[in-house]
Design a protein around this motif. Structure first.
Motif, short mmCIF file in Angstrom:
data_model
loop_
_atom_site.label_atom_id
_atom_site.label_comp_id
_atom_site.label_asym_id
_atom_site.label_seq_id
_atom_site.Cartn_x
_atom_site.Cartn_y
_atom_site.Cartn_z
N ILE A 1 19.59 26.04 9.87
CA ILE A 1 19.94 24.75 10.48
C ILE A 1 21.35 24.76 11.06
CG2 ILE A 1 20.07 22.24 10.13
CD1 ILE A 1 18.21 22.58 7.72
N VAL A 2 22.32 25.27 10.28
CA VAL A 2 23.69 25.28 10.82
C VAL A 2 23.86 26.26 11.98
CG1 VAL A 2 25.00 24.26 8.93
CG2 VAL A 2 24.48 26.69 8.86
N LEU A 3 22.96 27.25 12.06
CA LEU A 3 23.02 28.18 13.21
C LEU A 3 22.28 27.64 14.43
CD1 LEU A 3 22.60 31.80 11.83
CD2 LEU A 3 24.67 30.50 12.32
N GLY A 4 21.59 26.52 14.28
CA GLY A 4 20.90 25.96 15.44
C GLY A 4 19.57 26.62 15.75
N SER A 5 18.97 27.31 14.76
CA SER A 5 17.62 27.85 15.02
C SER A 5 16.55 26.81 14.67
CB SER A 5 17.30 29.08 14.18
OG SER A 5 18.38 29.92 14.09
N THR A 6 16.88 25.90 13.76
CA THR A 6 15.91 24.90 13.34
C THR A 6 16.47 23.51 13.54
OG1 THR A 6 15.03 26.41 11.68
CG2 THR A 6 14.54 24.09 11.37
N LEU A 7 15.69 22.66 14.18
CA LEU A 7 16.08 21.27 14.34
C LEU A 7 15.82 20.56 13.02
CD1 LEU A 7 16.81 18.79 16.14
CD2 LEU A 7 14.41 18.64 16.75
N ASN A 8 16.79 19.83 12.52
CA ASN A 8 16.68 19.18 11.23
C ASN A 8 15.91 17.86 11.35
OD1 ASN A 8 17.01 18.16 8.68
ND2 ASN A 8 19.20 18.60 8.57
N THR A 9 14.60 17.94 11.16
CA THR A 9 13.79 16.72 11.22
C THR A 9 13.64 16.11 9.83
OG1 THR A 9 11.77 18.03 10.99
CG2 THR A 9 12.44 17.46 13.23
N ASN A 10 13.95 16.86 8.77
CA ASN A 10 13.82 16.33 7.41
C ASN A 10 14.73 15.13 7.17
OD1 ASN A 10 11.86 18.10 6.61
ND2 ASN A 10 13.22 19.48 5.49
N THR A 11 15.98 15.22 7.62
CA THR A 11 16.91 14.11 7.39
C THR A 11 16.43 12.86 8.13
OG1 THR A 11 18.25 14.95 9.19
CG2 THR A 11 19.01 15.41 6.98
N TYR A 12 15.91 13.08 9.32
CA TYR A 12 15.40 11.97 10.12
C TYR A 12 14.27 11.27 9.38
CZ TYR A 12 13.10 9.84 14.23
OH TYR A 12 12.52 8.99 15.13
N TYR A 13 13.33 12.08 8.90
CA TYR A 13 12.18 11.54 8.17
C TYR A 13 12.62 10.80 6.90
CZ TYR A 13 7.75 11.23 5.71
OH TYR A 13 6.66 10.77 5.04
N LEU A 14 13.44 11.46 6.12
CA LEU A 14 13.87 10.87 4.84
C LEU A 14 14.69 9.59 5.05
CD1 LEU A 14 14.78 14.10 2.84
CD2 LEU A 14 12.89 12.52 2.35
N SER A 15 15.57 9.61 6.05
CA SER A 15 16.39 8.42 6.32
C SER A 15 15.52 7.22 6.65
CB SER A 15 17.32 8.66 7.51
OG SER A 15 18.32 9.55 7.14
N LYS A 16 14.55 7.46 7.51
CA LYS A 16 13.67 6.38 7.93
C LYS A 16 12.89 5.83 6.73
CE LYS A 16 11.43 7.25 11.94
NZ LYS A 16 11.72 6.34 13.07
N ARG A 17 12.35 6.73 5.90
CA ARG A 17 11.55 6.30 4.76
C ARG A 17 12.42 5.58 3.72
NH1 ARG A 17 7.75 4.97 3.86
NH2 ARG A 17 6.57 6.17 2.33
N LEU A 18 13.62 6.09 3.48
CA LEU A 18 14.51 5.47 2.51
C LEU A 18 14.94 4.09 2.98
CD1 LEU A 18 16.59 8.62 1.60
CD2 LEU A 18 15.25 7.28 -0.03
N TRP A 19 15.22 3.99 4.26
CA TRP A 19 15.63 2.72 4.82
C TRP A 19 14.50 1.70 4.68
CZ3 TRP A 19 13.94 0.11 9.31
CH2 TRP A 19 14.78 -0.94 9.70
N GLU A 20 13.27 2.16 4.89
CA GLU A 20 12.12 1.27 4.78
C GLU A 20 11.94 0.71 3.37
OE1 GLU A 20 9.52 3.38 8.34
OE2 GLU A 20 8.93 3.66 6.25
N ILE A 21 12.38 1.49 2.37
CA ILE A 21 12.22 0.97 1.00
C ILE A 21 13.53 0.39 0.48
CG2 ILE A 21 10.25 2.43 0.44
CD1 ILE A 21 12.25 4.14 -1.23
N GLY A 22 14.46 0.16 1.40
CA GLY A 22 15.64 -0.60 1.03
C GLY A 22 16.79 0.20 0.46
N ILE A 23 16.76 1.50 0.67
CA ILE A 23 17.88 2.31 0.16
C ILE A 23 18.78 2.71 1.31
CG2 ILE A 23 18.46 4.53 -0.87
CD1 ILE A 23 15.99 4.14 -2.66
N ASN A 24 20.06 2.44 1.13
CA ASN A 24 21.08 2.78 2.14
C ASN A 24 21.38 4.26 2.13
OD1 ASN A 24 21.77 0.36 3.28
ND2 ASN A 24 23.26 -0.13 1.65
N VAL A 25 21.15 4.94 3.23
CA VAL A 25 21.65 6.30 3.34
C VAL A 25 23.01 6.24 4.01
CG1 VAL A 25 21.29 8.57 4.37
CG2 VAL A 25 19.34 7.30 3.47
#
Lengths: 406, 406
Positions: free
Chosen positions: B12-36
């Motif tokens: 991820i830090v080398l730019g070979s993989t786009l980090n979609t995990n944080t995007y997914y987790l942020s959205k889901r956490l936000w939906e259940i009321g947890i502040n990221v």
């Protein structure tokens, strides 16, 4: 030099925006030999951002920030960094004038909060933003380099490539060659090149899949430019020999640019008659500056009536073979050629979905017709994916067929 | 509860993989009321990871890690976290058995380093991985919660939804409303809504600018659903009253979908005659499934010859006013209406640049023509940006004008 990329934006930590900026920057930094060790993202909160800046200053030499440079109250990257570094913000007269010019030119009112974009930390350099209002900023501070870029990817990428790369490039030479391929999948391509990929550390070779296309990026590094060039050319030749029929460019051009240049060099005019691609072929082509030199017109014959009236497809052919057929694709291309008198025409007809498919004509079936004064023919393809993907792949295939015949 | 998402992976830090995990987790956490509050990414380096864990423990209550749980030597998330927390790793007999089962069932040989996946920090709970070998781990430590999930998105998402959500869900309700606006800049919009933005903590209100458009996101939270709805509706009404003329949707639709639905409901047919947008208006419109129900045809009259032949623009008008003029825009729209017999037509003519501009007709000047059986007229605009932006903004403006008249 160890780098950290810091993204500022509540929309990212809340999961409304996928962070593609860090991905882009990491890849580009890696290509010029800079190690990225951390990505950090924080919302538009001055206290939290200040802590992040201080942590970054402690562990990294190069800090690249994206986001939070806009005119609104929650944009405060510049303000927080200036505070953390103990630098005053000063009004930059040039910046103020160019902001005013920008708003005058676009006939918009400059709101009072836009003026905050003309303030710079003392000693900092401006990085001009040619396609937006938020300028970038370059700060040198106690052996550290801090670079502030706007969040919108287009603006960020343009400024990074134009201004930042020359400022931070290391003193050894890095040469990159991108080979663009079409018509072959990434894993098949990798299998064909496996021995070259495995053998090589410098130059390194990596594949990047985009929809319907795969790019091969070859990167050579070293202290002597001459040697680096030789290293690179060697591998490029090897790759070219191995997969020549899939390569459409060795200069990172788009396939529509290749087609445009071929037409221009041959002094030929083109016209498109689209059905399933709905204007996408014309739209991609007319994104090229100067397209009008070779593109004469486009017709989107979405209804059967339009196919008959505009390009003289015969009612009989439509009834007998259906609108999505080789025969109709050819009649569309030929009809447009006769009507316009251009040198070459291309047509598309297909089923983009999601509905409208059948077992004999499934969603994804597309015919591409091509007509010249000498010849006319159609190519049948079946593309996978959703409506947008099918339209996209059909447009790519259309340009690839034009490339081949030109 | 303040959360931090920590991604571990050199790719991820080398730019070979786009980090979609944080995007997914942020959205889901936000939906259940947890502040990221933070995303952090670090490569597979024990020392750097340990620092990141310590920073995370200091500033966040919930730490969610992804990646680095596999069997290879560079997978060391669990080991580093155990060390940072001062917890011993213990062999978990159940885990060992289930790993052996997994390899038996999938007919693969279990390599000796797989056994390291059966070790757990003392007191931790296992989160079963049904589609891979790396189990997740749940640790409670001094009022903090640490959750370790594997990096592959499919495994991570399955485990997060099945095990993690029930463990961390808050018991209050969250409602979100997105208001889509066009024709007003982000800063002007914010100025108009400043008192509402400043006054409100719950619901909160934020603006998100996209090219040529701004979305307003309003978020209400609370323990009683009824009250949350009232809170939300109150603010939505306030915003609607304040800026109604810029709002084109309160349901997060695209502007072309709005136009499509209006045409469909009124049983009207449309056709486009494009010059400077080069097919983009038609292309955006035909991306909508079912576009053929209302879209009859499109003509891209890029050359003057095409404007004359296809839609009967008069040679005189072209000579007198030039192709980029109000008069030509109207003649294009009217000509297409007469030719096709549809209910409404739209035309575009302008200077997309980068060249071709003059002081009286600068780059960015665009006329949009509209014709119906009753009326025809043109609207003049000047757009900023590069060729692609100008084409994009002109297409958006075209749909906005259609929305207004429909």
């Amino acid at each position: 030099m160890n780098a950290e990329i810091i993204s500022v934006g509540t929309e990212i930590v809340l999961g409304s925006t996928l962070n593609t900026n860090t991905y882009y920057l990491s890849k580009r930094l890696w290509e010029i030999g800079i190690n990225v060790l951390y990505h950090t993202t924080v919302g538009d909160n001055p206290k939290l951002l200040e802590d992040v800046v201080n942590i970054g200053l402690e562990r990294s030499d190069l800090l690249i920030f994206t986001g939070g440079l806009g005119p609104t109250a929650d944009d405060m990257t510049k303000e927080v960094i200036s505070k953390a570094l103990g630098l005053k913000l000063e009004l930059n007269k040039n910046m103020e004038d160019s902001l005013k010019d920008y708003f005058n030119q676009t006939n918009r009112l400059m709101s009072s909060n836009n003026i905050k974009q003309a303030y710079l930390p003392e000693g900092a350099k401006i990085l001009t933003n040619e396609i937006g209002t938020a300028p970038g900023i370059y700060i040198e501070w106690k052996e550290k380099k801090l670079i502030l870029l706007p969040g919108p990817p287009k603006e960020m990428e343009l400024m990074f490539n134009k201004y930042v790369i020359p400022m931070i490039q290391q003193d050894y030479t890095i040469k990159i060659k991108t080979i663009n391929t079409i018509g072959i999948g990434e894993s098949t391509l990798e299998t064909l090149l496996m021995d070259i990929i495995k053998d090589q550390d410098n130059p390194s070779l990596a594949t990047y899949a985009k929809e319907g296309q795969v790019d091969i990026k070859i990167i050579a590094k070293g202290y002597e430019e001459e040697k680096v060039n030789i290293l690179l050319e060697d591998i490029v030749k090897k790759v070219e020999n191995r997969i020549s029929k899939y390569i459409y460019s060795c200069d990172d051009e788009t396939i529509e640019e290749i087609v445009f240049n071929k037409l221009k060099n041959k002094n030929m005019k083109i016209a498109f008659c689209e059905s399933c691609t709905g204007g996408l072929v014309s739209s991609k082509f007319t994104q090229i500056p100067g397209a009008s030199e070779v593109f004469e017109r486009g017709i989107i014959t979405y209804s059967n009536k339009a196919k008959i009236e505009e390009v003289g497809v015969s009612k009989k052919t439509l009834e007998r073979y259906g609108a999505v057929s080789e025969q109709v694709a050819i009649e569309m291309a030929r009809g447009l050629l006769n009507k316009t008198g251009v040198d070459i025409t291309l047509s598309t007809t297909g089923i983009a979905g999601p509905s409208g498919g059948s077992s004999s004509k499934p969603v994804g079936l597309v015919f591409i017709g091509i007509a010249t004064k000498e010849d006319s023919y159609a190519i049948k393809s079946i593309f996978a994916g959703d409506r947008k993907s099918i339209q996209n792949r059909a447009a790519l295939k259309a340009f690839d067929e034009l490339r081949k015949i030109l």
